[in-house]
Motif scaffolding. Sequence first.
Motif, short mmCIF file in Angstrom:
data_model
loop_
_atom_site.label_atom_id
_atom_site.label_comp_id
_atom_site.label_asym_id
_atom_site.label_seq_id
_atom_site.Cartn_x
_atom_site.Cartn_y
_atom_site.Cartn_z
N PRO A 45 0.85 -1.20 0.00
CA PRO A 45 0.00 0.00 0.00
C PRO A 45 0.88 1.25 0.00
N LEU A 46 0.32 2.35 -0.44
CA LEU A 46 1.07 3.60 -0.58
C LEU A 46 1.80 3.97 0.72
N GLU A 47 1.10 3.84 1.85
CA GLU A 47 1.69 4.29 3.11
C GLU A 47 2.84 3.39 3.57
N GLU A 48 2.92 2.17 3.04
CA GLU A 48 3.97 1.25 3.47
C GLU A 48 5.19 1.29 2.54
N HIS A 49 5.04 1.88 1.37
CA HIS A 49 6.15 1.98 0.43
C HIS A 49 7.24 2.86 0.99
N THR A 50 8.47 2.43 0.89
CA THR A 50 9.60 3.23 1.37
C THR A 50 10.32 3.87 0.19
N GLU A 51 11.14 4.84 0.50
CA GLU A 51 11.96 5.46 -0.54
C GLU A 51 12.92 4.42 -1.15
N LYS A 52 13.40 3.51 -0.31
CA LYS A 52 14.29 2.45 -0.79
C LYS A 52 13.58 1.55 -1.80
N ASP A 53 12.31 1.22 -1.50
CA ASP A 53 11.52 0.43 -2.44
C ASP A 53 11.42 1.14 -3.79
N TRP A 54 11.05 2.41 -3.70
CA TRP A 54 10.88 3.22 -4.92
C TRP A 54 12.17 3.26 -5.74
N ASP A 55 13.28 3.56 -5.10
CA ASP A 55 14.55 3.68 -5.81
C ASP A 55 14.97 2.35 -6.43
N LEU A 56 14.77 1.27 -5.71
CA LEU A 56 15.15 -0.04 -6.23
C LEU A 56 14.37 -0.38 -7.49
N LEU A 57 13.04 -0.18 -7.45
CA LEU A 57 12.21 -0.49 -8.61
C LEU A 57 12.60 0.36 -9.81
N TYR A 58 12.79 1.64 -9.59
CA TYR A 58 13.13 2.53 -10.70
C TYR A 58 14.56 2.28 -11.21
N ASP A 59 15.47 1.91 -10.31
CA ASP A 59 16.84 1.62 -10.73
C ASP A 59 16.89 0.37 -11.62
N VAL A 60 16.19 -0.66 -11.21
CA VAL A 60 16.23 -1.92 -11.98
C VAL A 60 15.40 -1.81 -13.25
N LEU A 61 14.17 -1.35 -13.12
CA LEU A 61 13.25 -1.41 -14.26
C LEU A 61 13.49 -0.28 -15.26
N VAL A 62 13.61 0.93 -14.78
CA VAL A 62 13.69 2.08 -15.69
C VAL A 62 15.13 2.42 -16.04
N LYS A 63 15.93 2.70 -15.01
CA LYS A 63 17.33 3.02 -15.30
C LYS A 63 18.04 1.83 -15.93
N GLY A 64 17.73 0.63 -15.44
CA GLY A 64 18.35 -0.56 -16.00
C GLY A 64 18.04 -0.71 -17.48
N GLN A 65 16.76 -0.55 -17.85
CA GLN A 65 16.38 -0.63 -19.26
C GLN A 65 17.11 0.43 -20.08
N PHE A 66 17.19 1.63 -19.54
CA PHE A 66 17.87 2.73 -20.24
C PHE A 66 19.35 2.43 -20.45
N LEU A 67 20.04 2.02 -19.38
CA LEU A 67 21.49 1.81 -19.47
C LEU A 67 21.84 0.63 -20.37
N VAL A 68 21.10 -0.47 -20.25
CA VAL A 68 21.38 -1.64 -21.08
C VAL A 68 21.11 -1.32 -22.55
N THR A 69 20.01 -0.61 -22.81
CA THR A 69 19.70 -0.22 -24.19
C THR A 69 20.79 0.68 -24.75
N GLN A 70 21.23 1.60 -23.96
CA GLN A 70 22.28 2.53 -24.39
C GLN A 70 23.54 1.77 -24.80
N ALA A 71 23.95 0.81 -23.98
CA ALA A 71 25.16 0.05 -24.27
C ALA A 71 24.98 -0.86 -25.48
#
Length: 708
Positions: A540-566
């Motif tokens: 739930p929204l209230e239980e999500h941590t900043e660490k959760d958010w960063d991990l998901l965006y690092d793996v899914l979004v930044k990861g897709q971006f960096l791998v595609t770039q390379a």
Amino acid sequence: MSIDGTTTRFRHVSYLWDDATAATMAGDEVALLIYRSNLLGADLRLTNYGGGNTSCKVIAKDPLTGAPTEVMWVKGSGGDLGTLKRSGLAALYVDRLHSLQHIYRGIAHEDEMVELFNHCIYDLNSKVPSIDTPLHGFLPFKHIDHLHPDAAIAIAAAKDGKKITQELFSGTIGWVPWQKPGFDLGLQLKQCLAENPGIRGIMLGSHGLFTWGDTAYESYTNTLEVIERCAEYLQENTGRHKLVFGGTKIASLEKEARLAQAVALAPVLRGYCSSFRKMIGHFTDDQRVLEFINSNDLDRLAPLGTSCPDHFLRTKISPLVLNLPATADLSDVAAIKACLSPLFGDYRMMYADYYNTCKHPNSPAMRDPNPVVILYPGVGMFTFAKDKQTARVAAEFYINAINVMKGAEAISEYMALPRQEAFNIEYWLLEEAKLQRMPKPKALTGSIALVTGSAGGIGKAIAKKFADEGAVVVINDNDVQRLAVATEEFTKLYGKDVFAADILDVTNVESIHKTCNTAVLAFGGIDILVNCAGLSISKPLEEHTEKDWDLLYDVLVKGQFLVTQAGVEIMRKQGKGGDVLNIVSKNALVSGPDNAAYGSAKAAQLHLSRLNAAELGKDRIRVNVVNPDAVISDSKIWAGAWAEGRAKAYSIKVEELPAFYAKRTLLNEIIVPEDIANACFVFVGGLLSKATGNVLNVDGGVTMAFVR
């Protein structure tokens, strides 16, 4: 050394015979033939992969008359001595084979004899007889070995080869000048034996060696002894009269620098070599290669090409030697291409001239004019072919050719096959018939795929599907143990030439480039990039941590971006376009409970895919999306808290999730990893080569996820 049944120590060849193992085959000459063949094929100093052939002659009962008759078992067309089995042998009536002499019309009609071998077949389950069948049939010995040892060919390809053979073996090894394999060469072997009774073998000029014995063991040890003596002679003379290859001209780069240059250049070379069809690459900086390519004699010897037909068929008329300094700055791709383009143009013109000068009225059409072997002084050797095994074996064969040149130059002067003779082998109608009989290439033959997160679940299914369809794949994961299990599985399924494996953290730029380098060094580049690595967090929204958010965006979004770039950087070097497939999710389009970080990251992945498609179209790089939903089977995501979170969100038990997700779809289907793999293949299999920026839902039919 003598053939006296005792174990003999050899320094230049491997003595592998085991009396206890051989004793279990006593009385079965065919089994002993296979055993001997496997031992010979296990030592690449004796013969190359797929090269050489062996035989034995036995008395068997004629199935029609019941009378005893002599039958020859010989390695059939194709196959490899090291892995030879009974099914790889051809069995022929010896008397019928001999009777073909009465209808042989001479060397101008050589090829018609091959079809007549079929009239001599004893075992109807035989392998197709090879062109070398009469070479064994016209020699009377019970067991015969025909091999292509570097040490023997070095003498056979030397200017004074016949004289050296005579003196080295005191007349116990005969000599037959170069002749294309076939019926006539078999008759020449027969004649050589008649003129030199009591010899223990025959050297074939520029080609190889025939040896024999009355038993499998005698043939084996005779073969080893002859090759050992050749190797000893070469060793005694190497560097004795002149510097090896004329001495060193340039120094090699250090190992790390060599690999860095290879990584930078391989995709560019692959692009040029793939102008006819996609090629897979192989790189080696073997010390034997470096000694040759760094030498003063490189420019003299390399254009001559190889001598042994087996070497030549795998490596082409001659290699391409790069005129780049070993320390060249390869970061400016446009400048490097400007330098390489004329080299490849000249090579293709040379090959076309070779073809047009040597062709016959009935020669097959000219084949791919690009080089197979590319030499980069100071760095190493690249080879390119239709698949990894062929490219790797081409490198092995060219190393054999280097060994031959080194030996021949040490004792005399190296003599390559005359160009016309080389052409007659390369464009031999019988070889062309073999090529025409080969299965049609699979859809992804020649393609290199890097699938992130491919040690399990969807990623592994995609990698398997691509491998099944002919691609080579780079599997990877950030979980060492999981990758080890997948590596073992892929090794059993496909063998070492179909995949490479590497640890990959998609959030780390250095890790990404290391894995991309693995793909380039293993195969030459990347054609298909699948961003599949992922994880899920359901709270739930209230239980999500900043660490959760960063991990998901690092793996899914930044990861897709960096791998595609390379990956795109490599694709652009190749200049042949490519495919980027992003495994996103139904959640990129559908709003669900307790899913803020994951769902929004998936939406970002989807839109990033659209942005990349718009930008990369000019490079002919297609970017498409596959949206799965609820793929639970073999999924690391569903093994823990995510499944519990989704079950809690829908007020059901974890074990009820598959049926729950299926029931909410239009098709009432459970989605499995193979469904997603099939969807990926739809995009890259060739039928959608003009499609980019698309989203393909594979979710059983979730109406809220309809794109339009």
